[in-house]
Design an enzyme around this catalytic site. Structure first.
Site, PDB file in Angstrom:
ATOM      1  CG  HIS A  53     -36.986 -19.363 -89.525  1.00 18.87           C
ATOM      2  ND1 HIS A  53     -37.629 -20.470 -90.017  1.00 18.87           N
ATOM      3  CD2 HIS A  53     -37.841 -18.338 -89.639  1.00 18.87           C
ATOM      4  CE1 HIS A  53     -38.831 -20.118 -90.429  1.00 18.87           C
ATOM      5  NE2 HIS A  53     -39.000 -18.835 -90.213  1.00 18.87           N
ATOM      6  CG  ASP A  94     -39.689 -11.041 -87.347  1.00 18.34           C
ATOM      7  OD1 ASP A  94     -39.831 -12.239 -87.056  1.00 18.34           O
ATOM      8  OD2 ASP A  94     -40.580 -10.351 -87.872  1.00 18.34           O
TER       9      ASP A  94
HETATM   10  C1  SDX Z   1     -41.016 -15.756 -87.447  1.00 17.38           C
HETATM   11  O1  SDX Z   1     -42.179 -20.388 -88.581  1.00 17.38           O
HETATM   12  C2  SDX Z   1     -42.135 -19.368 -89.351  1.00 17.38           C
HETATM   13  O2  SDX Z   1     -42.145 -19.481 -90.542  1.00 17.38           O
HETATM   14  C3  SDX Z   1     -42.130 -18.035 -88.620  1.00 17.38           C
HETATM   15  C4  SDX Z   1     -41.956 -16.798 -89.498  1.00 17.38           C
HETATM   16  C5  SDX Z   1     -43.149 -16.594 -90.420  1.00 17.38           C
HETATM   17  O3  SDX Z   1     -42.992 -15.915 -91.430  1.00 17.38           O
HETATM   18  O4  SDX Z   1     -44.283 -17.024 -90.034  1.00 17.38           O
HETATM   19  O5  SDX Z   1     -40.779 -16.941 -90.288  1.00 17.38           O
HETATM   20  C6  SDX Z   1     -41.839 -15.544 -88.653  1.00 17.38           C
HETATM   21  O6  SDX Z   1     -41.551 -16.086 -86.414  1.00 17.38           O
HETATM   22  C7  SDX Z   1     -39.511 -15.621 -87.558  1.00 17.38           C
HETATM   23  C8  SDX Z   1     -38.793 -15.966 -86.206  1.00 17.38           C
HETATM   24  C9  SDX Z   1     -38.874 -14.734 -85.309  1.00 17.38           C
HETATM   25  N1  SDX Z   1     -38.373 -15.069 -83.927  1.00 17.38           N
HETATM   26  C10 SDX Z   1     -37.223 -14.561 -83.485  1.00 17.38           C
HETATM   27  O7  SDX Z   1     -36.424 -13.909 -84.178  1.00 17.38           O
HETATM   28  C11 SDX Z   1     -36.975 -14.855 -82.007  1.00 17.38           C
HETATM   29  C12 SDX Z   1     -35.524 -15.317 -81.819  1.00 17.38           C
HETATM   30  N2  SDX Z   1     -35.395 -16.638 -82.439  1.00 17.38           N
HETATM   31  C13 SDX Z   1     -35.525 -17.799 -81.584  1.00 17.38           C
HETATM   32  O8  SDX Z   1     -36.414 -17.645 -80.513  1.00 17.38           O
HETATM   33  C14 SDX Z   1     -35.623 -19.106 -82.375  1.00 17.38           C
HETATM   34  O9  SDX Z   1     -34.623 -19.070 -83.300  1.00 17.38           O
HETATM   35  C15 SDX Z   1     -36.917 -19.478 -83.056  1.00 17.38           C
HETATM   36  C16 SDX Z   1     -38.092 -19.422 -82.142  1.00 17.38           C
HETATM   37  C17 SDX Z   1     -37.179 -18.584 -84.226  1.00 17.38           C
HETATM   38  C18 SDX Z   1     -36.760 -20.913 -83.585  1.00 17.38           C
HETATM   39  O10 SDX Z   1     -36.707 -21.733 -82.468  1.00 17.38           O
HETATM   40  P1  SDX Z   1     -36.439 -23.314 -82.634  1.00 17.38           P
HETATM   41  O11 SDX Z   1     -36.529 -23.761 -84.032  1.00 17.38           O
HETATM   42  O12 SDX Z   1     -37.285 -24.018 -81.622  1.00 17.38           O
HETATM   43  O13 SDX Z   1     -34.934 -23.420 -82.297  1.00 17.38           O
HETATM   44  P2  SDX Z   1     -34.375 -23.630 -80.865  1.00 17.38           P
HETATM   45  O14 SDX Z   1     -35.055 -22.661 -79.945  1.00 17.38           O
HETATM   46  O15 SDX Z   1     -34.456 -25.085 -80.544  1.00 17.38           O
HETATM   47  O16 SDX Z   1     -32.873 -23.178 -81.044  1.00 17.38           O
HETATM   48  C19 SDX Z   1     -31.926 -24.098 -81.519  1.00 17.38           C
HETATM   49  C20 SDX Z   1     -30.656 -23.676 -80.793  1.00 17.38           C
HETATM   50  C21 SDX Z   1     -30.846 -23.558 -79.287  1.00 17.38           C
HETATM   51  O17 SDX Z   1     -29.609 -23.864 -78.683  1.00 17.38           O
HETATM   52  P3  SDX Z   1     -29.423 -25.366 -78.033  1.00 17.38           P
HETATM   53  O18 SDX Z   1     -30.529 -25.526 -76.990  1.00 17.38           O
HETATM   54  O19 SDX Z   1     -29.576 -26.327 -79.198  1.00 17.38           O
HETATM   55  O20 SDX Z   1     -28.040 -25.335 -77.416  1.00 17.38           O
HETATM   56  O21 SDX Z   1     -30.245 -22.366 -81.233  1.00 17.38           O
HETATM   57  C22 SDX Z   1     -30.288 -21.461 -80.130  1.00 17.38           C
HETATM   58  C23 SDX Z   1     -31.112 -22.094 -79.042  1.00 17.38           C
HETATM   59  O22 SDX Z   1     -30.668 -21.671 -77.773  1.00 17.38           O
HETATM   60  N3  SDX Z   1     -30.935 -20.248 -80.645  1.00 17.38           N
HETATM   61  C24 SDX Z   1     -30.540 -19.012 -80.400  1.00 17.38           C
HETATM   62  C25 SDX Z   1     -31.425 -18.192 -81.113  1.00 17.38           C
HETATM   63  N4  SDX Z   1     -32.324 -18.943 -81.737  1.00 17.38           N
HETATM   64  C26 SDX Z   1     -32.027 -20.214 -81.442  1.00 17.38           C
HETATM   65  N5  SDX Z   1     -29.527 -18.515 -79.648  1.00 17.38           N
HETATM   66  C27 SDX Z   1     -29.414 -17.173 -79.626  1.00 17.38           C
HETATM   67  N6  SDX Z   1     -30.210 -16.295 -80.283  1.00 17.38           N
HETATM   68  C28 SDX Z   1     -31.231 -16.781 -81.038  1.00 17.38           C
HETATM   69  N7  SDX Z   1     -32.012 -15.957 -81.688  1.00 17.38           N
END
Ligand code: SDX
Length: 429
Positions: free
Chosen positions: A306, A364
């Site tokens: 998140h 989720d």
């Molecule tokens: C919702 O914003 C809100 O409040 C949203 C929400 C709401 O109520 O409105 O809470 C609802 O959207 C919840 C999130 C649902 N999405 C997912 O579950 C999809 C999987 N999650 C990721 O795509 C990600 O965690 C996000 C999109 C939720 C957050 O992305 P960020 O903040 O841009 O974080 P990032 O992509 O920069 O990740 C940071 C690191 C990265 O590694 P590095 O590049 O730093 O080496 O963490 C890794 C990412 O690769 N990472 C994950 C991961 N999520 C982040 N690695 C594996 N699995 C994951 N799920």
């Protein structure tokens, strides 16, 4: 609100910026005058360090895993309140008295029907259209019907539009579901409460009576509460930006639905269940954990991570509890996907990669298993998220309109394209 100042020195320029404190949470540095004083923009793609507005509606502490709606913890609202009470709180800022609640419920209940011509829209869609595509189109089309509540400068019209949106989203969502499965639409029933009415519109058929299971109705109501609002997330920011141009509320909500659809946002509940299905059995979890950690593999654990929560999403804990209740009540206590989800969470939370990146289950992760047990197909999951989030979108939209600082949102950019150059005739290219 206290204020202090920060001094920024750039080349031969120095500029004092105001630092403002809120009630709780991080201070903000007001950079509104930065460009005027320095000729420079800030740069923050993804808005990881940017506050886009001042708000009194929802507060999140990502490190502590805290979520407050108008100051009330989500755990208490989910446990003790109902969804329409939370709607009232988000819209008006205070919990309703018994009389206010009764009046609000009555007003919402008596706006649940949609214009009969709305049903003509559905016949234009393919039956196998994704229900979110139907929602974007149909909710946007509400602007064509409710001209008497599109004047955003009129507080009364804004409130009528707000109530209409909250009241009609379950009806439209249920119509999208019924159309998708080829069953006739079921009209709302005013003698049912909000969640029970929605389940009835989805699962009743004309040929026989359908009694809504009160345990499932309570679970549905709580799931709506968990998804009601969440500060300045992507879809809420979309609604605010669309509203800043003066677009009517129905068009703004349709924009929010479109944004929520993405798998990185509200679409993650559908993606998370599809992921659990793909993993299939507990013994295949290590393979997927390895893929999630592999920089060369675009695979991510859906329902994990998140932007704000760097601790356990408090909604995920309540959703897990609701999952157990619904699986029990529907005779699915041994759901194999639940076993996979619980084991996946256990393994991930003890893995160095997830610990170091502070990746925890979000709202989720468990919702898909719960919604499937309630009887919804995967493609309806994000529709339910949109149904519940409508009150958050509309409350934030109202707050934006009433904000004296409000003006059209228009970000700038860092331009790295071609410098000015002259046109070259095709014969000389
Ligand atoms: C919702 O914003 C809100 O409040 C949203 C929400 C709401 O109520 O409105 O809470 C609802 O959207 C919840 C999130 C649902 N999405 C997912 O579950 C999809 C999987 N999650 C990721 O795509 C990600 O965690 C996000 C999109 C939720 C957050 O992305 P960020 O903040 O841009 O974080 P990032 O992509 O920069 O990740 C940071 C690191 C990265 O590694 P590095 O590049 O730093 O080496 O963490 C890794 C990412 O690769 N990472 C994950 C991961 N999520 C982040 N690695 C594996 N699995 C994951 N799920």
């Amino acid at each position: 609100m206290t204020e202090q100042s920060a001094n920024l020195k750039i080349e031969d320029k120095a500029v004092d910026l105001t630092v403002r404190s809120g009630t709780i949470g991080p201070d903000v540095i007001d950079i509104g005058a930065l460009y005027k004083h320095t000729g420079k923009f800030t740069y923050d793609p993804g808005f990881t360090s940017t506050a886009s507005c001042e708000s009194k509606i929802t507060y999140i502490d990502g490190d502590e895993g805290v979520l407050l709606h108008r100051g009330y913890p989500i755990e208490q609202l989910a446990e003790k309140g109902d969804f329409l009470e939370v709607c009232y709180l988000l819209l008006y800022g205070e919990l309703p008295t018994a009389a206010q609640k009764k009046d609000f419920d009555h007003r919402v209940t008596h706006h649940t029907m949609v214009h009969e011509q709305m049903s003509k829209f559905f016949s234009g869609y393919r039956r196998d259209a994704h229900p979110m595509a139907v929602m974007v189109g149909t909710v946007g089309a509400l602007s064509a019907f409710y001209h008497d509540s599109t004047d955003i400068t009129d507080p009364h019209q804004r409130m009528v539009a707000s109530l209409r949106m909250i009241a009609k989203m379950p009806t439209i969502a249920a119509m999208a579901y019924k159309y998708h499965i080829g069953q006739p639409f079921v009209y709302p029933k005013n003698n049912l409460d909000y969640a029970a009415n929605f389940l009835h519109m989805c699962f009743a058929v004309p040929c026989e009576d359908y009694a809504v299971n009160p345990v499932l109705a309570r679970a549905m109501d709580r799931i709506f509460i968990l998804h009601a609002d969440h500060e300045q997330n992507a879809s809420t920011s979309t609604v605010r930006l669309a509203g800043s141009s003066g677009a009517n509320p129905f068009a703004c909500i349709a924009a929010g639905i479109a944004c929520l659809w993405g798998p990185a946002h509200g679409g993650a509940n559908e993606a998370a269940l599809n992921m659990l299905r793909e993993i299939g059995t507990v013994d295949r979890i290590p393979e997927y954990i390895a893929r999630a950690k592999d920089k060369n593999d675009p695979f991510r654990l859906m329902g994990f991570g998140h932007r704000v929560y760097k601790n356990y999403d408090p909604r995920a804990k309540i959703m897990q509890k609701t999952m157990y209740e619904v699986l029990e009540a529907t005779g699915n206590a041994g759901d194999p996907l639940m076993q996979v989800a619980l084991e996946l969470e256990k393994i991930a939370l003890s893995d160095e990669y997830f610990i170091e990146k502070k990746l925890y289950p979000n709202v989720d992760f468990y919702s898909g298993i719960t919604l499937r047990a309630l009887g919804f197909p995967t493609e309806m999951f994000t529709v339910l998220f949109a149904l519940a989030r409508t009150v958050g979108w509309i409350a934030q939209w109202n707050e934006m309109i009433e904000d004296p600082q409000q003006r059209i949102g228009r970000p700038r950019q860092l331009y790295t394209g071609a410098p000015k150059r002259d046109y070259v005739a095709v014969a000389k290219r």
